[in-house]
Scaffold this motif. Structure first.
Motif, PDB file in Angstrom:
ATOM      1  N   SER A 350      46.754  47.615  45.115  1.00 18.45           N
ATOM      2  CA  SER A 350      45.265  46.904  45.648  1.00 18.45           C
ATOM      3  C   SER A 350      44.612  46.401  44.451  1.00 18.45           C
ATOM      4  CB  SER A 350      44.600  47.723  46.683  1.00 18.45           C
ATOM      5  OG  SER A 350      43.410  47.193  46.964  1.00 18.45           O
ATOM      6  N   THR A 351      44.277  47.398  43.335  1.00 15.16           N
ATOM      7  CA  THR A 351      43.366  47.160  42.449  1.00 15.16           C
ATOM      8  C   THR A 351      43.862  46.088  41.470  1.00 15.16           C
ATOM      9  OG1 THR A 351      42.638  49.548  42.226  1.00 15.16           O
ATOM     10  CG2 THR A 351      42.275  48.051  40.250  1.00 15.16           C
ATOM     11  N   LEU A 352      45.190  46.145  41.299  1.00 17.29           N
ATOM     12  CA  LEU A 352      45.910  44.851  40.636  1.00 17.29           C
ATOM     13  C   LEU A 352      45.777  43.746  41.302  1.00 17.29           C
ATOM     14  CD1 LEU A 352      48.925  47.063  39.083  1.00 17.29           C
ATOM     15  CD2 LEU A 352      46.901  46.365  37.872  1.00 17.29           C
ATOM     16  N   TYR A 353      46.004  43.604  42.488  1.00 24.09           N
ATOM     17  CA  TYR A 353      45.781  42.426  43.287  1.00 24.09           C
ATOM     18  C   TYR A 353      44.337  41.858  43.197  1.00 24.09           C
ATOM     19  CZ  TYR A 353      50.020  41.662  45.939  1.00 24.09           C
ATOM     20  OH  TYR A 353      51.478  41.624  46.105  1.00 24.09           O
ATOM     21  N   LYS A 354      43.323  42.923  43.118  1.00 25.92           N
ATOM     22  CA  LYS A 354      41.877  42.425  42.865  1.00 25.92           C
ATOM     23  C   LYS A 354      41.794  41.781  41.524  1.00 25.92           C
ATOM     24  CE  LYS A 354      39.811  43.713  46.713  1.00 25.92           C
ATOM     25  NZ  LYS A 354      40.832  44.528  47.601  1.00 25.92           N
ATOM     26  N   ALA A 359      41.172  37.224  37.698  1.00 27.65           N
ATOM     27  CA  ALA A 359      41.759  36.394  36.983  1.00 27.65           C
ATOM     28  C   ALA A 359      41.998  34.959  37.319  1.00 27.65           C
ATOM     29  CB  ALA A 359      43.136  36.886  36.393  1.00 27.65           C
ATOM     30  N   LYS A 360      42.250  34.681  38.460  1.00 29.91           N
ATOM     31  CA  LYS A 360      42.435  33.315  38.966  1.00 29.91           C
ATOM     32  C   LYS A 360      41.153  32.735  38.980  1.00 29.91           C
ATOM     33  CE  LYS A 360      46.244  33.541  42.462  1.00 29.91           C
ATOM     34  NZ  LYS A 360      46.386  33.236  44.036  1.00 29.91           N
ATOM     35  N   LYS A 361      40.066  33.374  39.277  1.00 29.62           N
ATOM     36  CA  LYS A 361      38.792  32.686  39.277  1.00 29.62           C
ATOM     37  C   LYS A 361      38.329  32.399  38.009  1.00 29.62           C
ATOM     38  CE  LYS A 361      33.947  33.631  40.491  1.00 29.62           C
ATOM     39  NZ  LYS A 361      32.921  34.568  41.184  1.00 29.62           N
ATOM     40  N   ASN A 362      38.835  32.963  36.896  1.00 37.52           N
ATOM     41  CA  ASN A 362      38.635  32.974  35.507  1.00 37.52           C
ATOM     42  C   ASN A 362      39.525  31.699  34.865  1.00 37.52           C
ATOM     43  OD1 ASN A 362      36.453  34.830  35.730  1.00 37.52           O
ATOM     44  ND2 ASN A 362      37.521  36.500  34.873  1.00 37.52           N
ATOM     45  N   GLY A 363      40.337  31.211  35.569  1.00 35.94           N
ATOM     46  CA  GLY A 363      41.375  30.135  35.268  1.00 35.94           C
ATOM     47  C   GLY A 363      42.575  30.795  34.357  1.00 35.94           C
ATOM     48  N   MET A 364      42.703  31.935  34.881  1.00 36.73           N
ATOM     49  CA  MET A 364      44.211  32.471  34.173  1.00 36.73           C
ATOM     50  C   MET A 364      45.378  32.290  35.022  1.00 36.73           C
ATOM     51  SD  MET A 364      43.392  33.847  31.206  1.00 36.73           S
ATOM     52  CE  MET A 364      44.801  34.550  30.939  1.00 36.73           C
ATOM     53  N   GLY A 365      45.665  31.079  35.221  1.00 36.37           N
ATOM     54  CA  GLY A 365      46.710  30.743  36.010  1.00 36.37           C
ATOM     55  C   GLY A 365      46.866  31.050  37.637  1.00 36.37           C
ATOM     56  N   ASP A 366      48.055  31.047  38.086  1.00 35.47           N
ATOM     57  CA  ASP A 366      48.007  31.009  39.654  1.00 35.47           C
ATOM     58  C   ASP A 366      47.865  32.551  39.802  1.00 35.47           C
ATOM     59  OD1 ASP A 366      48.387  28.460  40.022  1.00 35.47           O
ATOM     60  OD2 ASP A 366      50.676  28.904  40.222  1.00 35.47           O
TER      61      ASP A 366
END
Length: 420
Positions: A350-354, A359-366
């Motif tokens: 769960s933590t890794l999904y969060k 990371a997505k929000k920060n623009g690090m890919g999909d």
């Protein structure tokens, strides 16, 4: 007692087990004994009648006074209308009985029932147990009683010669040397003989040659052979364990592997745990997302397991601190032991999904997981703000598209039309 609200979940299970200790056979025996001494009996059979009979404490105090005159002095029956006062007086009577019973039968405090056990009917089995102990003491004193009579003291007196002989005998409490020999044991003066299996794992073969290994312990338990809990603890652990998802494992492994060029040796929970346990892969992941944010300890190559464990748990702690700094909320993170001991790998996933969502929000890919929505702040001028104060929000309901058309006029009864 009949209409008292029932507990739920674990509390209901505990209450059910306590309730099962009540015995109808013991009830008949106790009622017959008390009735023969105080000329009082319950209105009927069963747990409800038994509790109602003893609840005010009057019968219990009469019982104690029948066994020993004047030992129990209850409050007189309350005639008023205040229920709180009546309840207080009756509970005081039960407490007076308990003190008298402890004094009369020398009953330990832990063997007595609690006042609420009887008054609220929560543990009538313990009430029966206490009355049996009082009945047993009555038997010991030669009175009519119930329960098991205590054994009479049988004191032995030995002369001095017997006492001296007894000192030379090893009691079986300390073990016995009968049928035992030292055959196959190491000779005196030699060190402990370590098997080849453990000597190969020893930090220094020199110590093995002497017969012992300093600071050496057998391999620590792994997640697979770690002792399991029992009872309620095992049930909780099982529910936590069920949250682990093999589908999520594949997705998490694919995402992390694409960033750090590392992957577990095989599929499954054990391999997933071993892959992340030392914290190195997790710190590498954080440094890919933000350069230099996580600085793990170097790989420990020494022989001290405690030091190795400490270094690896520090690495996990550094990852969690870096994740919090990166934007993952503390309440969304796993605990260090959840990963290191493998107790809650579902929370690790769960933590890794969060983390991936941030990371997505920060623009690090999909990445994986759900992308966090961007803030869309609205700014209204003063006029719009004033207009908004006059609008009733739909959370409070609406009076739009509603009218009293066709309703019955005030003061008239409801008009029922005949069915067509």
């Amino acid at each position: 007692m009949a209409n008292r609200p029932k507990a739920y979940g674990n509390s209901a299970e505990v209450a059910s087990k306590i309730d099962a200790k009540y015995s109808e056979e013991d009830e008949l025996e106790i009622v017959a004994w008390i009735s023969s001494l105080v000329q009082s009996s319950p209105e009927g059979k069963g747990k409800e009648a038994f509790q109602a009979w003893l609840k005010d404490g009057q019968v219990l105090c009469k019982l104690m006074n029948a066994l020993q005159s004047g030992i129990c002095k209850p409050n007189p029956p309350y005639k008023g209308s205040l229920q709180a006062m009546k309840q207080n007086k009756e509970m005081e009577n039960i407490s007076v009985f308990l003190k008298a019973a402890a004094k009369y039968a020398n009953i330990l405090a832990q063997d007595l029932f609690q006042t609420v056990d009887l008054y609220e009917g929560g543990n009538l089995g313990q009430v029966q147990s206490t009355l049996f102990k009082v009945g047993a003491e009555a038997k010991n004193r030669g009175l009519h009683g119930i329960g098991v009579k205590k054994a009479d003291e049988n004191k032995r007196v030995f002369d001095e010669q017997k006492m001296r002989e007894g000192r030379n005998i090893i009691g079986l409490q300390m073990g016995t040397n009968q049928g035992a020999s030292q055959s196959g044991m190491s000779a005196y003066g030699l060190g402990r003989q370590m098997t080849q299996k453990y000597c190969l794992r020893a930090p220094n073969p020199f110590w093995c040659n002497l017969g012992f290994v300093v600071g050496f312990k057998p391999p620590a338990s792994t997640m697979a052979n770690r002792p399991k809990g029992y009872g309620y603890s095992r049930e909780v652990a099982s529910k936590i364990d069920a949250k682990y998802s093999e589908e999520d494992e594949l997705e998490v492994v694919a995402w992390v592997s694409s960033l750090v060029q590392s992957s577990p040796e095989k599929e499954g929970k054990e391999a997933f745990h071993a892959w992340l346990q030392d914290g190195q892969v997790l710190c590498q992941l954080m440094n890919v997302l933000q350069n230099g944010i996580c600085k793990p300890n170097q790989h420990y190559t020494g022989a001290m397991q405690a030091m190795k464990r400490n270094k690896e748990m520090e690495n996990i702690g550094m990852f969690l601190s870096a994740a919090a700094k990166y934007g993952v909320k503390s309440e969304d993170q796993f605990q260090t032991v959840d990963l290191y001991e493998g107790g809650n790998l579902g929370q690790v996933q769960s933590t890794l999904y969060k983390l991936s969502s941030v990371a997505k929000k920060n623009g690090m890919g999909d990445g994986i997981g759900v992308k966090i929505a961007d803030e869309n702040k609205r700014n209204f001028d003063e006029q719009k703000t004033r207009e908004g104060r006059n609008i009733i929000g739909l959370q409070m309901g609406t009076n739009q598209v509603a009218s009293q058309s066709g309703m019955t006029a005030y003061g008239l009864g409801r008009q029922l039309t005949p069915q067509k």
